[in-house]
Design a protein around this motif. Structure first.
Motif, PDB file in Angstrom:
ATOM      1  N   ILE A 104      16.664  -5.692  20.974  1.00 51.93           N
ATOM      2  CA  ILE A 104      15.973  -4.201  20.974  1.00 51.93           C
ATOM      3  C   ILE A 104      17.325  -4.181  19.447  1.00 51.93           C
ATOM      4  O   ILE A 104      18.164  -4.655  18.821  1.00 51.93           O
ATOM      5  CB  ILE A 104      16.966  -3.779  21.698  1.00 51.93           C
ATOM      6  N   VAL A 148      17.818   1.105  27.947  1.00 53.82           N
ATOM      7  CA  VAL A 148      16.532   0.525  27.831  1.00 53.82           C
ATOM      8  C   VAL A 148      16.165  -0.118  29.253  1.00 53.82           C
ATOM      9  O   VAL A 148      17.342  -0.395  30.222  1.00 53.82           O
ATOM     10  CB  VAL A 148      17.194  -0.639  26.781  1.00 53.82           C
ATOM     11  N   VAL A 163      11.858   1.399  25.525  1.00 50.19           N
ATOM     12  CA  VAL A 163      12.883   1.894  24.909  1.00 50.19           C
ATOM     13  C   VAL A 163      13.354   3.667  24.824  1.00 50.19           C
ATOM     14  O   VAL A 163      12.440   4.391  24.433  1.00 50.19           O
ATOM     15  CB  VAL A 163      12.696   1.890  23.442  1.00 50.19           C
TER      16      VAL A 163
END
Length: 567
Positions: A104, A148, A163
Motif C-alpha cells: 500500500i 488496512v 484502506v
C-alpha cells in the motif's frame, strides 16, 4: 471450507540495511535513512497466511504489511514471482526501498514504514460465507495513520483490500493512496495486469490512474500529489482476482477469465457457476451454444479447431440466464500517472493560533465547521470542562462522522465527567473506523489501570510498534490530561524504554504539579540512553523538548532532537 487465517513463519533472504543517524534536513525523518551493507542474509519472519479453497495470501507484518506471496492453489502457481528473496535498491524516501510483492502506498513512492513493522489484528467473519481477514495498521510518521484490511471470501478466488488513510494532525498532509506491485515485464490494460503468463484483475474504481514500467505496476487515486486535510479520512477498496494456467488472457469479468483462438476456448471461473451457458459466435456469424458447470478449481477447455470459421466473441450466462461475461473487441488502453503538484489549500495561519471568536465564526463555514468544533472540544477538554467538550465533539461528528479520534475524544470526555461506562457506542464507532488505533487500547487500560508493578497484558500488543506509546502520550498531553498521561507513561515504561517516553513524562511532571525532582530524574535517565528511533516529529514533542531545553540547558540529546525537528 471457510477462509482460514494462520500465523506462520517464512524464511526470506534479505539484503542487510544499515540505519544512518539523521542529519539536519534529512527527508527521511523521523525514520532513519538506510544504506546497503553489501551482503544478504537468510532470516525468519513472522507471517500471516489467509487461505480459502482457491488462494493463499501471505503477509509479512515486519515488512510493512506487504503481500509477499499470492499463490493460486487451482494451478499451483505464484501470481507474483516468488523465490524467497527480498530485493532492495537505492531510492524511495529513506534511500533504500523494496518493491517485492504488493504494498500500500500513500504517495508516488514507497511508504516511510514500508520496510518496518505494522500492528495486526485478526478479523473473522461472523457468517461462514463472508470474507475473513486481517487488519494491519501503522502510524506513518508524517501525521497520518493507516488501517488496512486484507480478506478472502470463502467461495471466490479473490482478494479484497480496504484502506483507510486518516490525517490525525491539524495541518494538511501530502497524500495519494494506491497499490504498488513489483513485477518484471508487466503491462496494464484497463483493469487487467498481465505479467509472466499470469493475470491479475484489479477492480478498484477509486484508483483511476495506472502506470507501468519494466519492473513495477502502480495504481493511484490521483494523477498528482494531493493533500489530506486535518482529520480527513480517505477510504478506498480494491478487489484482486488472479488468473493462471491459461494459454493467455484475452478478456476478464467479475466472474470469469477467457482465452480463445482458432484452436481452443479456455474459461477460468472465480466463483462456482453451475449450469452455465456459453454462447460462441464465429466470424461467419454462426452461433454455437454449450451448457457446462464452471468451477474455479477446474479450467474449462474446449477444442475449436473443427469450427468452420474462427471464434470471434463469447458470452457466458449463469443458471438464471443472466449475462456474467461478454467479450469485446476494444483495444487495451494504457494510462500513466504524472507527478504534477497540487496546490495545497491552507487556512489563514496555523489552526493552533485561531482565537475562540475565529473558531466560533468558522463553525458556520461548510468547509471548516467540523474542524472548528473539534478544536473547541479540545480547548474545553484542556480546561477540564468535560460536558462542554463532549457537546463540541458531538457537533464536530455531525459534520465529520469518519473522525475516529473525535469519537475517542467524546468517549474520554464522557468518562471524565462521570457518565456510566456500559456499552460506550463512541468507542465502538471509533473501533469500526480504525480497529488498530492505539488510543482505543489506551482507553481500555485507563478505565481500569494496573494496581501492580507487573506490565498490563492489555498493552502487550503495542510492543511490536512501540511508537504507539508515544502517540497516545501526545494525545493525552494535548488534552491536558496530565494525571492520565503520567499513568500511561508509567505503564508504557514497563513495556518499552526509550528517551522520548521519559522526556514526555518529565514534561508532564513540570506541566502539572511542578515535580522538579521527578522531572530531573527522568531527563537524567533519558540522557544516558543512545539517541535512537523512534525520533520525535510531532508538534507536541517539539513543545515538550523546548520546555525541557530551557529547564535543562546542558542536555545534549534534547538539543540534537530539536535540531533535527527544526530542519
Amino acid at each position: 471450507m471457510p477462509t482460514d487465517l494462520a500465523e506462520d513463519a517464512i524464511d526470506l533472504t534479505i539484503p542487510l540495511l544499515e540505519a544512518i543517524t539523521p542529519q539536519i534536513g534529512d527527508s527521511a525523518y523521523p525514520f532513519p535513512r538506510l544504506s546497503a551493507a553489501g551482503r544478504s542474509e537468510l532470516r525468519e519472519f513472522r507471517s500471516l497466511v489467509l487461505e480459502n479453497p482457491y488462494l493463499a495470501v501471505t503477509l509479512v507484518p515486519d515488512l510493512g504489511g506487504r503481500i509477499i506471496r499470492l499463490f493460486d492453489k487451482r494451478t499451483q502457481t505464484d501470481i507474483f514471482p516468488f523465490d524467497g528473496t527480498i530485493s532492495a535498491s537505492e531510492g524511495g524516501p529513506r534511500g533504500m526501498e523494496s518493491w517485492t510483492g504488493l504494498q500500500i502506498s500513500t504517495g508516488f513512492e514507497t511508504r516511510l514504514n514500508s520496510l518496518g513493522t505494522v500492528a495486526t489484528m485478526p478479523d473473522y467473519a461472523e457468517e461462514e460465507e463472508a470474507p475473513s481477514g486481517v487488519w494491519w495498521g501503522e502510524l506513518c510518521g508524517n501525521g497520518m495513520s493507516l488501517n488496512v484490511r486484507i480478506s478472502l471470501p470463502a467461495n471466490r478466488a479473490e482478494v479484497e483490500i480496504e484502506v483507510r488513510a486518516f490525517n490525525r494532525s491539524l495541518e494538511p498532509v501530502a497524500y495519494n493512496g494506491g497499490l504498488l506491485v513489483g513485477v518484471q515485464g508487466g503491462f496494464v490494460s484497463e483493469d487487467l495486469w498481465i505479467f509472466q503468463g499470469q493475470g491479475l484483475r484489479i477492480h478498484a474504481p477509486a484508483l483511476r490512474y495506472r502506470s507501468y514500467s519494466d519492473s513495477k505496476l502502480v495504481a493511484h487515486r490521483f494523477n498528482r500529489q494531493r493533500s489530506l486535510e486535518p482529520h480527513q479520512l480517505d477510504s478506498w477498496t480494491a478487489k484482486l482476482t488472479p488468473f493462471s494456467g491459461m494459454e493467455g488472457i484475452r478478456h476478464v469479468s467479475e466472474d470469469v477469465a477467457v482465452f480463445f483462438d482458432q484452436s481452443r476456448l479456455q474459461v477460468q471461473a472465480i466463483t462456482p457457476v453451475p449450469d452455465a451457458k456459453l454462447v460462441l459466435q464465429t466470424e461467419a456469424g454462426q452461433t454455437l451454444e454449450l451448457t457446462n458447470d464452471l468451477y474455479p478449481e477446474n479450467l474449462l477447455e474446449i477444442p475449436l479447431s473443427d469450427l468452420p470459421s474462427p471464434a470471434q466473441a463469447l458470452a457466458v450466462l449463469d443458471s438464471n440466464r443472466l449475462e456474467i461475461f461478454r467479450s469485446g473487441s476494444q483495444e487495451p488502453k494504457l494510462s500513466s500517472a504524472t507527478r504534477e503538484q497540487d496546490e495545497w489549500i491552507h487556512w489563514d495561519g496555523p489552526t493552533s493560533s485561531w482565537t475562540v471568536d475565529q473558531l466560533e465564526e468558522a463553525t458556520f463555514s461548510m468547509r471548516d465547521r467540523a474542524l472548528a468544533h473539534l478544536l473547541l472540544a479540545q480547548r474545553h477538554l484542556r480546561a477540564k470542562e468535560y460536558s462542554a467538550a463532549s457537546q463540541e465533539f458531538e457537533q464536530s461528528l455531525l459534520f465529520n462522522a469518519e473522525d475516529h479520534l473525535a469519537w475517542w475524544g467524546k468517549a474520554v470526555s464522557q468518562r471524565l465527567q462521570g457518565e456510566e461506562l456500559y456499552e460506550r457506542p463512541e468507542l465502538l464507532n471509533a473501533h469500526f473506523l480504525a480497529p488498530l488505533e492505539p488510543a482505543l487500547r489506551a482507553e481500555s487500560y485507563l478505565v481500569n489501570p494496573s494496581q501492580t508493578k507487573e506490565s498490563s497484558p492489555i498493552l502487550k500488543p503495542l510492543m511490536g510498534t512501540p511508537e504507539a506509546f508515544i502517540e497516545v502520550a501526545c494525545l493525552l498531553l494535548e488534552a491536558n490530561l496530565l494525571e492520565e498521561t503520567a499513568k500511561w507513561l508509567d505503564e508504557a515504561l514497563r513495556h518499552v524504554d526509550f528517551p522520548m517516553l521519559r522526556y514526555l513524562l518529565a514534561f508532564a511532571y513540570l506541566s502539572g504539579s511542578r515535580m522538579e525532582v521527578e522531572a530531573a530524574d527522568q531527563v537524567a535517565i533519558a540522557s544516558k540512553k543512545p539517541v535512537a528511533p523512534p525520533y520525535p516529529y510531532r508538534a507536541l514533542e517539539g513543545r515538550a523538548l523546548e520546555a525541557l531545553s530551557k529547564r535543562f540547558p546542558g542536555d545534549a540529546s534534547i538539543r540534537t532532537y530539536l535540531d533535527w525537528m527544526a530542519s
